[in-house]
Design a protein around this motif. Structure first.
Motif, short mmCIF file in Angstrom:
data_model
loop_
_atom_site.label_atom_id
_atom_site.label_comp_id
_atom_site.label_asym_id
_atom_site.label_seq_id
_atom_site.Cartn_x
_atom_site.Cartn_y
_atom_site.Cartn_z
N GLY A 40 0.80 -1.23 0.00
CA GLY A 40 0.00 0.00 0.00
C GLY A 40 0.82 1.27 0.00
O GLY A 40 0.46 2.23 0.68
N ILE A 41 1.90 1.30 -0.78
CA ILE A 41 2.70 2.53 -0.86
C ILE A 41 2.02 3.50 -1.82
O ILE A 41 1.52 3.09 -2.88
N SER A 42 1.98 4.76 -1.46
CA SER A 42 1.18 5.73 -2.23
C SER A 42 1.97 6.48 -3.29
O SER A 42 1.38 7.10 -4.16
N THR A 43 3.29 6.45 -3.23
CA THR A 43 4.08 7.22 -4.18
C THR A 43 4.01 6.59 -5.57
O THR A 43 3.71 5.41 -5.73
N GLY A 44 4.33 7.40 -6.57
CA GLY A 44 4.24 6.94 -7.95
C GLY A 44 5.47 6.23 -8.44
O GLY A 44 5.42 5.52 -9.44
N VAL A 45 6.60 6.43 -7.79
CA VAL A 45 7.84 5.79 -8.23
C VAL A 45 8.58 5.25 -7.02
O VAL A 45 8.34 5.65 -5.89
N ILE A 60 2.38 -4.57 -3.55
CA ILE A 60 1.10 -5.21 -3.28
C ILE A 60 0.16 -4.21 -2.61
O ILE A 60 0.56 -3.45 -1.72
N TYR A 61 -1.08 -4.20 -3.05
CA TYR A 61 -2.04 -3.23 -2.54
C TYR A 61 -3.44 -3.82 -2.65
O TYR A 61 -3.66 -4.86 -3.29
N GLY A 62 -4.41 -3.17 -2.01
CA GLY A 62 -5.79 -3.64 -2.03
C GLY A 62 -6.56 -3.10 -3.21
O GLY A 62 -6.33 -1.97 -3.66
N VAL A 92 0.23 2.05 -11.85
CA VAL A 92 0.88 1.82 -13.14
C VAL A 92 2.31 2.36 -13.13
O VAL A 92 3.24 1.71 -13.62
N LYS A 93 2.51 3.53 -12.54
CA LYS A 93 3.86 4.10 -12.46
C LYS A 93 4.77 3.22 -11.62
O LYS A 93 5.95 3.03 -11.95
N ARG A 94 4.23 2.67 -10.53
CA ARG A 94 5.07 1.82 -9.69
C ARG A 94 5.45 0.53 -10.41
O ARG A 94 6.58 0.06 -10.32
N ALA A 95 4.49 -0.04 -11.13
CA ALA A 95 4.78 -1.26 -11.88
C ALA A 95 5.86 -1.01 -12.92
O ALA A 95 6.76 -1.84 -13.12
N ASP A 96 5.80 0.15 -13.55
CA ASP A 96 6.81 0.49 -14.56
C ASP A 96 8.19 0.67 -13.91
O ASP A 96 9.20 0.31 -14.50
N ALA A 97 8.21 1.21 -12.69
CA ALA A 97 9.48 1.48 -12.01
C ALA A 97 10.22 0.21 -11.63
O ALA A 97 11.45 0.22 -11.53
N ILE A 98 9.50 -0.89 -11.41
CA ILE A 98 10.15 -2.11 -10.93
C ILE A 98 10.20 -3.22 -11.97
O ILE A 98 10.71 -4.31 -11.70
N LYS A 99 9.68 -2.97 -13.16
CA LYS A 99 9.54 -4.06 -14.13
C LYS A 99 10.87 -4.64 -14.58
O LYS A 99 10.93 -5.78 -15.06
N ARG A 100 11.96 -3.88 -14.45
CA ARG A 100 13.27 -4.39 -14.86
C ARG A 100 14.03 -5.07 -13.73
O ARG A 100 15.15 -5.53 -13.94
N LEU A 101 13.45 -5.09 -12.55
CA LEU A 101 14.10 -5.74 -11.41
C LEU A 101 13.67 -7.20 -11.36
O LEU A 101 12.50 -7.52 -11.16
N ARG A 102 14.62 -8.08 -11.57
CA ARG A 102 14.32 -9.50 -11.64
C ARG A 102 13.64 -9.99 -10.36
O ARG A 102 14.07 -9.67 -9.25
#
Length: 252
Positions: free
Chosen positions: A175-180, A194-196, A208-218
């Motif tokens: 439940g982190i609120s920041t975008g990056v 992970i969030y509700g 969506v921004k958070r998913a993009d920020a971590i997508k390259r982290l294995r």
């Protein structure tokens, strides 16, 4: 001359009047009240006190495991304590399922403080996380993960982004609120976002921004838990299952 003096005192007045808005410091008395209330009722783990650079000692709850896969630092959200609701469920469940957990008291402000006042406490929070890492290292844990909720996840974000990326092997942000993720360029370890499904608007809006920020982290990924709110009321066990399953994969 009189005008210069008047300006001087006006500046001093504004400085002193404005100071409380930015010069926030932890409410140690509130921390002590939390500790006095919860330590007699701890069912899983033992109360320990860790010291930060300032000399202040703060409560943590350590639950050992005979053969732990990793040590997990559990971090609560704004203004609560290390045995609060979903934090209790998360630390207890993980400790019973192959992990040693250390749930730490993060700095808090007065009960009526707003979220925008908390970033002033992030450096203090970083000291506490450093002490938690050292505690687990001293216990012999080679791998250290963090599971952090809400404002606690923002505190961890600050901690990792400011020279501590190498101390953490995995991070579950709940439940982190920041975008990056501020540390995405230097932090190479896996992140679980992970969030509700019914989380706070800021959490949902920035997903969506958070998913993009971590997508390259294995090993990283994002999960929306169906029906869950920001506090995972009634969905605490499901949260624990998701975090445990992910940790099993990334701490092999």
């Amino acid at each position: 001359m009189m005008r210069r003096i008047a300006h001087k005192y006006l500046f001093l007045f504004l400085f002193l009047w404005g100071a409380p808005a930015w010069a926030q410091s932890p409410d140690y008395a509130r921390e002590k009240r939390w500790a006095d209330e919860i330590t007699p009722a701890i069912l899983v783990g033992d109360a320990v006190y860790l010291a930060q650079e300032s000399g202040h000692k703060f409560l943590a709850i350590y639950a050992a495991n005979v053969k732990p896969r990793a040590g997990v630092i559990v971090v609560h959200g704004m203004g609560v304590h290390p045995d609060w609701n979903l934090i209790n469920a998360l630390r207890s469940d993980l400790s019973e399922q192959g992990y040693a957990t250390l749930s730490v008291q993060m700095p808090v402000l007065a009960a009526d403080a707003k979220g925008e006042s908390y970033p002033a406490l992030f450096p203090d929070a970083a000291q506490r996380l450093q002490a938690a890492v050292k505690f687990l290292r001293d216990k012999g844990h080679r791998k250290i993960a963090i599971a952090a909720h809400s404002m606690g996840a923002r505190m961890v974000n600050h901690f990792i982004a400011n020279g501590n990326a190498g101390d953490i092997d995995a991070w579950a942000a709940v439940g982190i609120s920041t975008g990056v993720y501020l540390q995405a360029e230097t932090f190479k370890a896996p992140v679980l976002d992970i969030y509700g499904e019914k989380d706070f608007p800021a959490v949902l809006a920035n997903a969506v921004k958070r998913a993009d920020a971590i997508k390259r982290l294995r090993g990283s990924g994002q999960i929306s838990v169906a029906g869950a709110d920001h506090y995972f009321n009634g969905a605490e066990k499901e949260l624990s299952r998701h975090v445990k399953r992910w940790l099993d994969n990334v701490t092999r």
